[in-house]
Design an enzyme around this catalytic site. Structure first.
Site, PDB file in Angstrom:
ATOM      1  N   LYS A 187      35.475  31.777  54.138  1.00 27.44           N
ATOM      2  CA  LYS A 187      35.017  30.377  54.148  1.00 27.44           C
ATOM      3  C   LYS A 187      34.338  29.974  55.458  1.00 27.44           C
ATOM      4  CE  LYS A 187      39.349  29.614  52.595  1.00 27.44           C
ATOM      5  NZ  LYS A 187      39.955  30.201  51.439  1.00 27.44           N
ATOM      6  N   LYS A 209      37.255  24.051  51.627  1.00 26.15           N
ATOM      7  CA  LYS A 209      36.679  24.249  50.288  1.00 26.15           C
ATOM      8  C   LYS A 209      35.888  23.013  49.849  1.00 26.15           C
ATOM      9  CE  LYS A 209      40.257  27.564  48.981  1.00 26.15           C
ATOM     10  NZ  LYS A 209      41.622  27.695  48.429  1.00 26.15           N
ATOM     11  N   GLY A 257      44.993  34.957  45.029  1.00 29.18           N
ATOM     12  CA  GLY A 257      45.468  36.297  44.696  1.00 29.18           C
ATOM     13  C   GLY A 257      44.377  37.323  44.928  1.00 29.18           C
ATOM     14  N   ASP A 299      42.715  24.197  54.636  1.00 34.23           N
ATOM     15  CA  ASP A 299      42.121  25.126  53.661  1.00 34.23           C
ATOM     16  C   ASP A 299      41.405  24.339  52.556  1.00 34.23           C
ATOM     17  OD1 ASP A 299      41.911  27.925  52.493  1.00 34.23           O
ATOM     18  OD2 ASP A 299      43.014  26.921  50.886  1.00 34.23           O
ATOM     19  N   SER A 325      38.574  36.850  57.551  1.00 33.78           N
ATOM     20  CA  SER A 325      38.458  35.396  57.719  1.00 33.78           C
ATOM     21  C   SER A 325      37.972  35.121  59.142  1.00 33.78           C
ATOM     22  CB  SER A 325      39.791  34.701  57.441  1.00 33.78           C
ATOM     23  OG  SER A 325      40.777  35.226  58.290  1.00 33.78           O
ATOM     24  N   LEU A 349      37.037  32.066  40.001  1.00 34.32           N
ATOM     25  CA  LEU A 349      36.560  31.083  39.009  1.00 34.32           C
ATOM     26  C   LEU A 349      35.056  30.844  39.192  1.00 34.32           C
ATOM     27  CD1 LEU A 349      39.412  28.390  39.192  1.00 34.32           C
ATOM     28  CD2 LEU A 349      39.065  30.128  37.418  1.00 34.32           C
ATOM     29  N   GLU A 359      50.098  31.200  53.449  1.00 40.57           N
ATOM     30  CA  GLU A 359      49.669  31.947  54.621  1.00 40.57           C
ATOM     31  C   GLU A 359      50.937  32.349  55.378  1.00 40.57           C
ATOM     32  OE1 GLU A 359      46.359  32.527  55.436  1.00 40.57           O
ATOM     33  OE2 GLU A 359      45.892  31.653  53.504  1.00 40.57           O
TER      34      GLU A 359
END
Ligand code: NHO
Length: 367
Positions: free
Chosen positions: A119, A230, A348, A226, A96, A153, A215
């Protein structure tokens, strides 16, 4: 014809990185047409590689890292090392790290493709975003980041497909955080199991931490950043040049008095004193027959982004989520008033690594 060879370099071997190594070994066994040669792997402290790009055994990579006394290459040196490899290279960034993300344009412009769940590259300045995609377009290198939002996903690929096929996204809303999904599904369930009482907010946060959903410092989930990251990614893909994840309203769930607590543990210890705040929010929703959820939304038409608490009827799909699942509703011209909905595990190691492995397969099919 000769077997095609592709070199793989991996930065980061933590929770997601270890799962990715397992999936990479299985992929190499399943696709003998391409020889996947691991030539570099590193954590923040140690690396395994050799100047002649000798293949590192994938199944033994974690043990080799543990035994290694070699320091990682500095990023500019890593760019040079990979750029002259004797075959195409895919860099897998499982960190990260902002430093690694900032170097993407250098890797890409030297022809090195990138797949990543990180990200940071896609939520830095809008200029970094443009540099990344312009560098890739110029060199022909590929960059994919499916797992940067919604883990494995098929979300980012779907948003890209909608845009590329000429549909127009008008709105996206969803539950973007596995941690916050779990917290609200437990704290304010739409359909409570008989005889199971929801715990106090502080107790649910503690449980979420014990289950490994949060976290290390739970405030990093509860401050909403977070989710804001996104949402920034999805908004940019939908055509809004969002400057940063701090350029729109984000509701923090951390009591003001605990923002400055010196550690996550101190925050958890004092949190019970503030349970009233969330209890009131829950009761107000309950009074209208609703439940409260933590939602991100982007209205593409008005260019409005926001992240925070909203109430929903108990029959709404957002109210009925289970566990730490994510859900995303994509409203478009083509789909009209019934959104395209994507739902499932959003956090996960294995499901996140799956997004990365799927991206790697896309790159392999094109280089
Ligand atoms: P770890 O376990 O901390 O591992 C990081 C590794 O990178 C370590 O080996 C460390 O030594 C190495 N590293 C760090 N900086 C480095 C540097 N500068 N140079 C070299 N090596 C360096 O982190 P994870 O959990 O494996 O995560 C890896 C990446 O996947 C992160 O960018 C994370 O944000 C991303 N990711 C993880 C998850 C997840 O479930 N674990 C998800 C998505 C993306 O969908 C998931 C999610 O969003 C979870 C979220 N908290 C939620 O929704 O609740």
């Amino acid at each position: 014809s000769a077997q095609k060879q592709v070199f793989i370099a991996i930065i980061g071997a933590g929770g997601v990185g270890k799962c990715f190594l397992g999936q990479l070994a299985a992929l190499a066994a399943r696709r003998p047409a391409v020889r996947l040669s691991l030539c570099y792997i590193t954590t923040s402290k140690k690396a395994v590689y050799s100047p002649d790009y000798a293949e590192i055994n994938i199944a033994g990579a974690t043990a080799a890292l543990a035994a290694s006394e070699t320091k990682p290459l500095a990023l500019p040196a890593l760019v040079d090392y990979l750029a002259v490899a004797p075959s195409k290279v895919v860099l897998v960034d499982n960190t990260s790290s902002q430093d690694v993300a900032d170097a993407y344009p250098q890797f890409l412009s030297r022809g090195i493709s990138i797949v990543t769940p990180n990200k940071k590259a896609f939520t830095g300045s809008f200029k970094l975003w443009q540099d990344i995609f312009n560098s890739a377009a110029a060199s022909g290198a590929k960059v994919y980041h499916e797992a940067s939002c919604g883990a494995g996903l098929p979300l980012i690929s779907t948003v890209n497909d909608l845009v590329d096929t000429g549909d127009e996204i008008t709105k996206i809303e969803g539950i973007f955080s596995g941690t916050l999904s779990f917290l609200f599904n437990s704290f304010a369930p739409a359909n409570p199991a008989p005889g199971v009482a929801a715990g106090k907010w502080s107790a649910e946060v503690t449980t979420a931490k014990e289950l490994g959903y949060t976290e290390p410092d739970p405030r990093d989930d509860l401050n909403g950043m977070d989710v804001a990251r996104k949402l920034t990614i999805l908004a940019r893909l939908s055509g809004i040049p969002v400057e940063s994840p701090t350029s729109f309203p984000v509701e923090s769930l951390i009591p003001a008095e605990l923002e400055s607590a010196s550690s996550g543990d101190e925050y958890l210890e004092k949190l019970p004193q503030y349970d009233d705040q969330m209890e009131k929010v829950k009761a107000a929703a309950e009074k209208e027959g609703k439940v409260v959820r933590y939602v991100g939304s982007v209205d593409v038409t008005t260019k409005t982004l926001k992240v925070g608490l909203q109430t929903f009827d108990k029959s709404h799909p957002f109210a009925a989520l289970k566990g730490s699942d994510n859900i995303f509703s994509l409203y478009t011209k083509r789909y009209g008033s019934n959104p395209l909905i994507i739902q499932g595990a959003g956090a996960g190691g294995e499901v996140t690594a799956m997004g990365v492995t799927g991206d790697l397969i896309k790159v392999l099919n094109q280089i």
